[in-house]
Design a protein around this motif. Structure first.
Motif, PDB file in Angstrom:
ATOM      1  N   PHE A  11      64.216 -37.803 106.539  1.00  0.00           N
ATOM      2  CA  PHE A  11      63.724 -36.934 105.472  1.00  0.00           C
ATOM      3  C   PHE A  11      64.805 -36.032 104.879  1.00  0.00           C
ATOM      4  N   GLY A  12      65.773 -35.676 105.685  1.00  0.00           N
ATOM      5  CA  GLY A  12      66.812 -34.787 105.191  1.00  0.00           C
ATOM      6  C   GLY A  12      67.898 -35.495 104.404  1.00  0.00           C
ATOM      7  N   HIS A  13      68.029 -36.816 104.613  1.00  0.00           N
ATOM      8  CA  HIS A  13      69.120 -37.548 103.969  1.00  0.00           C
ATOM      9  C   HIS A  13      68.646 -38.842 103.297  1.00  0.00           C
ATOM     10  N   TRP A  14      68.026 -39.726 104.062  1.00  0.00           N
ATOM     11  CA  TRP A  14      67.774 -41.089 103.584  1.00  0.00           C
ATOM     12  C   TRP A  14      66.771 -41.154 102.433  1.00  0.00           C
ATOM     13  N   LEU A  15      65.712 -40.364 102.498  1.00  0.00           N
ATOM     14  CA  LEU A  15      64.657 -40.438 101.485  1.00  0.00           C
ATOM     15  C   LEU A  15      64.787 -39.368 100.403  1.00  0.00           C
ATOM     16  N   LYS A  16      65.959 -38.860 100.194  1.00  0.00           N
ATOM     17  CA  LYS A  16      66.123 -37.764  99.230  1.00  0.00           C
ATOM     18  C   LYS A  16      66.070 -38.243  97.783  1.00  0.00           C
ATOM     19  N   ILE A  33      64.687 -30.243 106.813  1.00  0.00           N
ATOM     20  CA  ILE A  33      65.352 -30.055 108.102  1.00  0.00           C
ATOM     21  C   ILE A  33      65.086 -28.652 108.638  1.00  0.00           C
ATOM     22  N   ALA A  34      65.179 -27.645 107.782  1.00  0.00           N
ATOM     23  CA  ALA A  34      64.927 -26.276 108.225  1.00  0.00           C
ATOM     24  C   ALA A  34      63.485 -26.111 108.680  1.00  0.00           C
TER      25      ALA A  34
END
Length: 360
Positions: free
Chosen positions: A49-54, A81-82
């Motif tokens: 969620f923080g990188h791949w699906l941005k 992420i937070a």
């Protein structure tokens, strides 16, 4: 790829073998019930969620129950992420004693929700440009529509007996409700004969819905009268869909990504102790599913050679510091799963590592 297991249904397997896996191939992400077990895949979810699906061309449907619903709500925030870090931290730091009451647990549950879904943040979720959040909770019926201890005991006992005969026999006790992004209906359908009732999420009902998603009988009271939904008592959807097994994307050629802490499925909460009812083989609902799970060797390298469990609150009640260290260590090491997933999809090596979900 010693830490991450990648399993896929027939259609998903062939698609990956032919062309790898990209974020654009994903149409849904599924979150399973399992309380503290989620910490074992925390780092994997951060990578997804923080990188791949941005950056997506089409929105992706999210669907989860219990802790799966909580983590997906956190993942739908502007800074996923937070938000997931807050959820993991506050959940881990809970402290229970033999004098802890049901009201204490309720106060703690609300504190956890406020940590990753503070008042005013609901709009972030229902306006997320890439993700369409939804979660499953259940409305109690018949003899189960009570919050008295005796009534819950009778309801759970009745649920065990009915589920043993077949999940469809839970219908007089349970209604499935899917609370969903107001912009679209999730294309979910179940083959157990229990319908998916739909209610749109809003700023007015989000907090109650998320609380209900984690309202485990015995531990927490049911959530009553959710705005926009029929009058009634609402509880943890994991009772019916512990590890959701549904047709997640009818009419869609994309795949459903299933980050999971097991390489198998437990259909309902009532099936947990019946290993013969655990699903290790292919069924039609898994045809377009890509399952990501910690490998056995990854788990064996964790403290105590296992993943965290909600039962640790009781089993380690006098070892608070040891439990927190165990859970934090697992959470930290789970980033290895995220790193290996990202390396596999970016390099294309996922084609070599994906395995077909075994036939029955």
């Amino acid at each position: 790829m010693t830490d991450l297991t990648i399993l896929a249904g027939k259609t998903a397997y062939q698609k990956i073998k032919d062309g790898g896996l990209s974020a654009q191939d994903i149409g849904a992400v599924i979150g399973a019930s399992g309380a503290a077990k989620w910490l074992a895949i925390y780092g994997l979810d951060c990578a997804i969620f923080g990188h791949w699906l941005k950056d997506l061309e089409r929105p992706v449907t999210l669907y989860g129950t219990s802790i799966g619903a909580w983590k997906l709500a956190a993942a739908s925030r502007t800074d996923p992420i937070a938000a997931m870090e807050q959820l993991a931290e506050v959940y881990t730091q809970q402290r229970f004693t033999k004098k802890t009451s049901k009201n204490d647990v309720l106060v703690g549950a609300n504190q956890i929700i406020e940590s990753f879904l503070p008042a005013g943040s609901e709009q972030e979720i229902i306006s997320n440009p890439n993700l369409r959040y939804s979660c499953g909770i259940m409305r109690s019926l018949g003899g189960f529509a009570t919050d008295s201890t005796a009534g819950i005991v009778r309801g759970m006992a009745g649920g065990f007996m009915r589920n043993f005969a077949g999940r469809q026999y839970l219908k007089p006790y349970i209604e499935r409700y899917v609370f969903h992004d107001p912009r679209s209906l999730p294309g979910l359908s179940a083959s157990d004969g229990i319908a998916c009732n739909h209610v749109a999420l809003s700023e007015q009902n989000m907090q109650k819905v998320v609380l209900a998603a984690g309202s485990i009988p015995y531990m927490l009271p049911a959530v009553e009268n959710i705005p926009g939904a029929p009058v009634g008592l609402y509880r943890d959807g994991g009772l019916l869909d512990y590890h959701p097994l549904m047709n997640f994307l009818p009419g869609d050629d994309r795949l459903a990504l299933y980050p999971h802490f097991y390489d198998y499925f437990i259909p309902t909460w009532f099936d947990k102790k019946f290993k013969k009812r655990h699903l290790h083989h292919h069924i039609p609902e898994l045809d377009n599913v890509v399952l990501l799970a910690p490998s056995r060797s990854f788990v064996e390298k964790l403290p105590y050679q296992r993943i965290p469990d909600r039962k640790d609150f009781k089993a380690m009640i006098h070892q608070y510091d040891d439990r927190v260290k165990f859970w934090n260590t697992t959470q930290q090491r789970s980033h290895q799963l995220g790193d290996q997933f990202m390396e596999a999809v970016i390099s294309g090596k996922i084609r070599d590592h994906v395995q077909l979900i075994p036939a029955a």
